[in-house]
Design an enzyme around this catalytic site. Structure first.
Site, PDB file in Angstrom:
ATOM      1  N   LYS A  53       0.839  -1.209   0.000  1.00  0.00           N
ATOM      2  CA  LYS A  53       0.000   0.000   0.000  1.00  0.00           C
ATOM      3  C   LYS A  53       0.869   1.251   0.000  1.00  0.00           C
ATOM      4  CE  LYS A  53      -3.824  -2.423   2.164  1.00  0.00           C
ATOM      5  NZ  LYS A  53      -4.577  -2.792   3.369  1.00  0.00           N
ATOM      6  N   GLN A  97      -4.606  -1.303   9.602  1.00  0.00           N
ATOM      7  CA  GLN A  97      -4.576  -2.640   9.013  1.00  0.00           C
ATOM      8  C   GLN A  97      -5.221  -3.664   9.955  1.00  0.00           C
ATOM      9  OE1 GLN A  97      -3.669  -3.278   5.919  1.00  0.00           O
ATOM     10  NE2 GLN A  97      -3.824  -5.473   6.009  1.00  0.00           N
ATOM     11  N   ASP A 120     -10.864   3.182   3.809  1.00  0.00           N
ATOM     12  CA  ASP A 120     -11.205   1.754   3.728  1.00  0.00           C
ATOM     13  C   ASP A 120     -12.713   1.568   3.526  1.00  0.00           C
ATOM     14  OD1 ASP A 120      -9.281  -0.290   3.853  1.00  0.00           O
ATOM     15  OD2 ASP A 120      -8.945   0.009   6.002  1.00  0.00           O
TER      16      ASP A 120
HETATM   17  N1  GUN Z   1      -6.671  -6.525   6.064  1.00  0.00           N
HETATM   18  C1  GUN Z   1      -6.851  -7.224   4.911  1.00  0.00           C
HETATM   19  N2  GUN Z   1      -7.393  -6.429   3.966  1.00  0.00           N
HETATM   20  C2  GUN Z   1      -7.555  -5.215   4.527  1.00  0.00           C
HETATM   21  C3  GUN Z   1      -8.059  -3.969   4.043  1.00  0.00           C
HETATM   22  O1  GUN Z   1      -8.484  -3.824   2.890  1.00  0.00           O
HETATM   23  N3  GUN Z   1      -8.053  -2.935   4.922  1.00  0.00           N
HETATM   24  C4  GUN Z   1      -7.611  -3.077   6.196  1.00  0.00           C
HETATM   25  N4  GUN Z   1      -7.641  -2.013   6.992  1.00  0.00           N
HETATM   26  N5  GUN Z   1      -7.132  -4.229   6.675  1.00  0.00           N
HETATM   27  C5  GUN Z   1      -7.115  -5.272   5.845  1.00  0.00           C
END
Ligand code: GUN
Length: 285
Positions: A53, A97, A120
């Site tokens: 990311k 996350q 998100d």
């Molecule tokens: N863990 C796995 N996928 C995601 C996501 O898209 N966002 C977040 N915050 N955590 C994750």
């Protein structure tokens, strides 16, 4: 008939270059879009995800901050960090996350993020906005699926879409997005009595369960569009989706591969949401 592939890498490349152009335009006005990624603990998969990311942000000219904390971090300290990021004018998007360590209430942390920075799309306010058709951030994975349908010029009006999976992150928001485009939507899940009877009716199938071979060729109407959100490993340890790709591609009209399908679109839509958050901030919205 062999299905046409919907290439998530190619579409991502195109969308990310649009993000980079819009980010450059904002920058020339003195505002650099910024994403804060918060990782608590040392989950190996999460470490890979957050690295990807942050790198994607850099590649598109977005500012990103990675905050890493020990697994022993208290919930109160994490909430304090989220509060500080909510008030940081250089940060337009906040991503905590998941999963978080067991002693932290993940929902409480998500609800602490300002809905204006909820890139998100996991906040209750974001879910409510999606449900009511109001402006807000859409969860990245189903949003990416919608972009994939758009990329092939697919008209959803009057079509029957079947979503397999009912998670808050993919299945439920996916169904709402399809509904907003005038599809007739069925949500199937582990307790659905006859999954095949449902999928055989579908013009569009989204598989988002997290289990291999949930969808096989005998369950697909010829010409249907199949989007595979799954990320699993097969017996040889190779990445695969929820769909029996080799079988289904002989029946479907369009299909997304794994890897190289929905996966890259998730990060792409995170960039889009972050840029959007910065553009709204620039408008004083
Ligand atoms: N863990 C796995 N996928 C995601 C996501 O898209 N966002 C977040 N915050 N955590 C994750």
């Amino acid at each position: 008939m062999t299905a046409a592939l919907i290439d998530g890498n190619a579409l991502s490349k195109q969308l990310r270059s649009e993000v980079a152009q819009r980010a450059a335009a904002l920058k020339s006005r003195g505002l650099t879009p910024g994403l804060a990624v918060v990782l608590v603990g040392d989950n190996p998969a999460s470490q890979v995800y957050v690295r990807n990311k942050v790198k994607a942000c850099e590649d598109s000219g977005l500012h990103s901050v990675l905050e890493k904390y020990d697994a022993s971090m208290s919930e109160a300290d994490l909430l304090a960090r989220v509060d500080a990021l909510n008030n940081d004018p250089a940060i337009h998007g906040i991503l905590v996350q998941l999963p978080l360590p067991a002693h932290i209430d993940a929902q409480k942390v998500i609800e602490a993020i300002s809905p204006l920075k909820d890139v998100d799309g996991f906040h209750i306010a974001s879910a409510g906005a999606l449900m009511t058709g109001m402006p807000g951030f859409w969860p990245c994975t189903p949003y990416g699926c919608m972009k994939m349908l758009e990329s092939i010029g697919y008209e959803l009006k009057g079509k029957h879409a079947v979503v397999i999976g009912r998670s808050n992150i993919v299945g439920k928001p996916m169904a709402l997005m399809l509904l907003q485009k005038d599809a007739t939507v069925t949500i199937c899940h582990s307790r659905t009595a006859d999954l095949k009877a449902q999928t055989l009716q579908a013009d569009v199938i989204v598989a988002a369960v997290g289990r291999r071979n949930v969808l096989t060729a005998d369950m697909v109407k010829p010409g249907a569009v199949v989007l595979d959100v799954g990320m699993n490993r097969n017996d040889e340890g190779k990445l695969c989706g929820d769909v029996d790709f080799d079988g289904v591609r002989e029946v479907a009209g369009h299909i997304t591969p794994v890897p190289g399908g929905v996966g890259p679109m998730t990060i792409t839509m995170l960039l889009v949401n972050t840029l959007e958050a910065a553009e709204r901030a620039a408008l004083g919205a």
